[in-house]
Design a protein around this motif. Structure first.
Motif, PDB file in Angstrom:
ATOM      1  N   LYS A  20       0.813  -1.209   0.000  1.00 26.43           N
ATOM      2  CA  LYS A  20       0.000   0.000   0.000  1.00 26.43           C
ATOM      3  C   LYS A  20       0.851   1.266   0.000  1.00 26.43           C
ATOM      4  CE  LYS A  20      -4.353  -1.667   1.668  1.00 26.43           C
ATOM      5  NZ  LYS A  20      -5.538  -1.379   2.477  1.00 26.43           N
ATOM      6  N   LYS A  21       1.884   1.270   0.857  1.00 27.28           N
ATOM      7  CA  LYS A  21       2.730   2.465   0.925  1.00 27.28           C
ATOM      8  C   LYS A  21       4.172   2.169   0.570  1.00 27.28           C
ATOM      9  CE  LYS A  21       1.315   3.130   5.120  1.00 27.28           C
ATOM     10  NZ  LYS A  21       1.135   3.635   6.496  1.00 27.28           N
ATOM     11  N   TYR A  22       4.600   0.965   0.776  1.00 21.46           N
ATOM     12  CA  TYR A  22       5.987   0.602   0.513  1.00 21.46           C
ATOM     13  C   TYR A  22       6.024  -0.607  -0.409  1.00 21.46           C
ATOM     14  CZ  TYR A  22       6.659   3.850   4.328  1.00 21.46           C
ATOM     15  OH  TYR A  22       6.629   4.980   5.095  1.00 21.46           O
ATOM     16  N   PHE A  23       7.145  -1.276  -0.465  1.00 20.22           N
ATOM     17  CA  PHE A  23       7.317  -2.430  -1.340  1.00 20.22           C
ATOM     18  C   PHE A  23       7.730  -3.636  -0.506  1.00 20.22           C
ATOM     19  CE2 PHE A  23       7.686   1.172  -4.099  1.00 20.22           C
ATOM     20  CZ  PHE A  23       7.218   0.762  -5.338  1.00 20.22           C
ATOM     21  N   ILE A  24       7.296  -4.809  -0.922  1.00 18.24           N
ATOM     22  CA  ILE A  24       7.698  -6.057  -0.295  1.00 18.24           C
ATOM     23  C   ILE A  24       8.721  -6.719  -1.197  1.00 18.24           C
ATOM     24  CG2 ILE A  24       6.984  -8.293   0.573  1.00 18.24           C
ATOM     25  CD1 ILE A  24       5.918  -5.963   2.212  1.00 18.24           C
ATOM     26  N   VAL A  25       9.929  -6.906  -0.671  1.00 17.87           N
ATOM     27  CA  VAL A  25      11.018  -7.526  -1.423  1.00 17.87           C
ATOM     28  C   VAL A  25      11.170  -8.956  -0.941  1.00 17.87           C
ATOM     29  CG1 VAL A  25      13.479  -7.438  -1.972  1.00 17.87           C
ATOM     30  CG2 VAL A  25      12.183  -5.314  -1.699  1.00 17.87           C
ATOM     31  N   GLU A  26      11.057  -9.897  -1.858  1.00 23.49           N
ATOM     32  CA  GLU A  26      11.160 -11.321  -1.516  1.00 23.49           C
ATOM     33  C   GLU A  26      12.477 -11.891  -2.026  1.00 23.49           C
ATOM     34  OE1 GLU A  26       9.063 -15.641  -2.496  1.00 23.49           O
ATOM     35  OE2 GLU A  26       8.232 -13.788  -3.345  1.00 23.49           O
ATOM     36  N   PHE A  34      11.103  -8.607   2.957  1.00 14.68           N
ATOM     37  CA  PHE A  34      11.588  -7.378   3.574  1.00 14.68           C
ATOM     38  C   PHE A  34      10.749  -6.206   3.055  1.00 14.68           C
ATOM     39  CE2 PHE A  34      15.046 -10.330   2.722  1.00 14.68           C
ATOM     40  CZ  PHE A  34      15.570 -10.532   3.998  1.00 14.68           C
ATOM     41  N   GLU A  35      10.407  -5.298   3.961  1.00 15.58           N
ATOM     42  CA  GLU A  35       9.650  -4.105   3.575  1.00 15.58           C
ATOM     43  C   GLU A  35      10.621  -2.964   3.303  1.00 15.58           C
ATOM     44  OE1 GLU A  35       5.824  -1.564   5.205  1.00 15.58           O
ATOM     45  OE2 GLU A  35       7.296  -2.312   6.634  1.00 15.58           O
ATOM     46  N   MET A  36      10.491  -2.325   2.149  1.00 12.63           N
ATOM     47  CA  MET A  36      11.398  -1.238   1.771  1.00 12.63           C
ATOM     48  C   MET A  36      10.625  -0.105   1.102  1.00 12.63           C
ATOM     49  SD  MET A  36      14.743  -3.210   0.227  1.00 12.63           S
ATOM     50  CE  MET A  36      15.506  -4.585   1.090  1.00 12.63           C
ATOM     51  N   PRO A  37      11.084   1.138   1.283  1.00 11.27           N
ATOM     52  CA  PRO A  37      10.455   2.266   0.585  1.00 11.27           C
ATOM     53  C   PRO A  37      10.881   2.318  -0.878  1.00 11.27           C
ATOM     54  CG  PRO A  37      12.277   3.035   1.925  1.00 11.27           C
ATOM     55  CD  PRO A  37      12.124   1.571   2.222  1.00 11.27           C
ATOM     56  N   GLY A  38      10.224   3.185  -1.629  1.00  7.19           N
ATOM     57  CA  GLY A  38      10.467   3.274  -3.065  1.00  7.19           C
ATOM     58  C   GLY A  38      11.892   3.617  -3.438  1.00  7.19           C
ATOM     59  N   SER A 306      10.132  -1.060  17.761  1.00  5.22           N
ATOM     60  CA  SER A 306       9.350  -0.783  16.558  1.00  5.22           C
ATOM     61  C   SER A 306       9.769   0.539  15.960  1.00  5.22           C
ATOM     62  CB  SER A 306       7.862  -0.760  16.895  1.00  5.22           C
ATOM     63  OG  SER A 306       7.111  -0.300  15.799  1.00  5.22           O
ATOM     64  N   THR A 307       9.813   0.573  14.641  1.00  6.62           N
ATOM     65  CA  THR A 307      10.079   1.802  13.920  1.00  6.62           C
ATOM     66  C   THR A 307       8.794   2.223  13.220  1.00  6.62           C
ATOM     67  OG1 THR A 307      12.372   1.192  13.525  1.00  6.62           O
ATOM     68  CG2 THR A 307      11.452   2.907  12.118  1.00  6.62           C
ATOM     69  N   THR A 308       8.314   3.413  13.536  1.00  3.17           N
ATOM     70  CA  THR A 308       7.107   3.935  12.916  1.00  3.17           C
ATOM     71  C   THR A 308       7.493   4.907  11.817  1.00  3.17           C
ATOM     72  OG1 THR A 308       5.951   3.756  15.029  1.00  3.17           O
ATOM     73  CG2 THR A 308       4.928   5.113  13.343  1.00  3.17           C
ATOM     74  N   PHE A 309       7.044   4.622  10.591  1.00  2.17           N
ATOM     75  CA  PHE A 309       7.344   5.493   9.472  1.00  2.17           C
ATOM     76  C   PHE A 309       6.438   6.720   9.496  1.00  2.17           C
ATOM     77  CE2 PHE A 309       8.555   1.225   7.979  1.00  2.17           C
ATOM     78  CZ  PHE A 309       9.883   1.467   7.671  1.00  2.17           C
TER      79      PHE A 309
END
Length: 396
Positions: A20-26, A34-38, A306-309
């Protein structure tokens, strides 16, 4: 190993899906996500194109003037995650455990029969009709003494536990079939939530799907629960003069009803928790919510850092309310179901210990208390298993 801006890097095969907001890298080889930003995805794309780190850094600084861009640090992060195949001519071999295919023997078309574009409408209608039945016939609503069908507690225990186990498996089968409908592998394991022993379906491969498809998989178990409860309600209506049939149907209803209600205890990472997490796009929702609540409830246990974006704070606050609501549900279930059931059962069986060992009532009482020893034994096994897994993940 030193990484410079002129280092040559190659990565292992990756599959990237937009969330939805970031990318899922498999990581295709290990199946890790792994969740990563654009900005990270753009960097990975340029690395795969063979562009040098210094040039990637210049391009990204131009595109993202408000972001801190350091390709050397990013390359180091990729190395720690095990995503780097080679660096300046040095190869980093990856040990990949050969995993079984899970339940891939279940055909995908079987999953499609239960979970397709129309199934959500069907399950919603069944749920709505069940609520209407409760409203029209309040005597169908489950109460704690529905468990006491027989005079001997051993019979009640055996029947209730057997029914509960069967329909817990049915719940997990819902998840399995929904996952297989997407042609993904899975497996069922023993786990726990708080003090409750549960079966858990491996949902790790769900991250390879688009966000809009995930909720069908998360809700699949509850959908099967709703159908089971609906059938048990209809059985009570149709066989009203059959005492044993109605009694067993009541056991099914109370077991399934409580299991459905517990799914809304989102502080235990239930199915509904993952629906909220998926809807919000905040994949540290529980940890962030716990840290938020800890400001007012210092003794609240937390699941980790936890890290909140940016922008996620407005999602964490309403989740914190859901968290507290889930705690209230647990307390309510304990007050109206768990505690009265255990106390009533204890009062019924305790006199059995005064009987001789040859008496059926003595063994009735013995079996009743042995079930608690079994439950705590399974709980200890689940906790120790989770602790061992946590220890193996910690860096040496």
């Amino acid at each position: 190993m030193v990484i410079t801006k002129h280092s040559n890097i190659s990565l292992y095969p990756l599959r990237i899906n937009q969330d939805k907001k970031y990318f899922i890298v498999e990581d295709i080889l290990t199946g890790e996500f792994f969740e990563m930003p654009g900005i990270c995805i753009e960097a990975i794309t340029m690395i795969n194109e063979g562009q040098p780190l210094y040039l990637i850094e210049e391009i990204l600084k131009d595109r993202y003037p408000n972001e801190e861009v350091d390709m050397q640090n990013f390359a180091g992060d990729l190395l720690e995650l095990g995503l780097v195949k080679s660096l300046d001519g040095k190869t980093f071999p990856k040990e990949v455990e050969k995993k079984s295919g899970g339940l891939e023997w279940i055909p995908a078309n079987v999953g499609h029969f239960f979970f397709n574009r129309y199934s959500s409408i069907f399950y919603s209608l069944v749920f709505l009709v069940s609520i209407i039945l409760f409203a029209l016939k309040p005597d169908l609503f489950p109460v704690y003494d529905d468990v006491f069908l027989f005079d001997l507690m051993i019979y009640n225990i055996l029947v209730f536990l057997s029914l509960s186990f069967i329909f817990v498996v049915v719940h997990e089968l819902g998840h399995v079939l929904a996952i297989r409908a997407e042609n993904l592998p899975t497996k069922i394991e023993l786990g726990h939530r708080l003090f409750f022993i549960v079966l858990e379906t491996d949902m790790s491969r769900v991250w390879s799907l688009q966000p809009e498809k995930r909720n069908r998989l998360y809700l699949a178990g509850m959908n099967f629960d709703v159908v089971v409860m609906f059938i048990a309600l209809i059985v009570q209506i149709l066989f009203v003069n059959h005492f044993i049939v109605v009694g067993i149907a009541k056991m099914v209803v109370i077991s399934t009803f409580i299991r459905i209600i517990y799914q809304f205890c989102v502080y235990m990472k239930t199915d509904m928790y993952y629906v909220l997490e998926n809807w919000s796009g905040c994949h540290n929702l529980m940890e962030s919510g716990q840290m938020f609540l800890k400001r007012w409830i210092p003794f609240l246990p937390t699941s980790g850092n936890s890290t909140t974006f940016n922008g996620e704070e407005k999602l964490v606050r309403p989740y914190a309310l859901f968290y507290l609501f889930g705690v209230m549900i647990t307390v309510t279930i304990a007050i109206f179901y768990n505690f009265p059931l255990i106390i009533h059962a204890g009062i019924l069986v305790l006199p059995g210990f005064l009987e001789p060992a040859s008496s059926i009532y003595f063994w009735d009482a013995t079996v009743f208390f042995l079930q608690f020893i079994l439950m705590f034994g399974l709980l200890a096994y689940s906790w120790s298993k989770k602790y061992r897994e946590k220890q193996t993940r910690q860096p040496m």
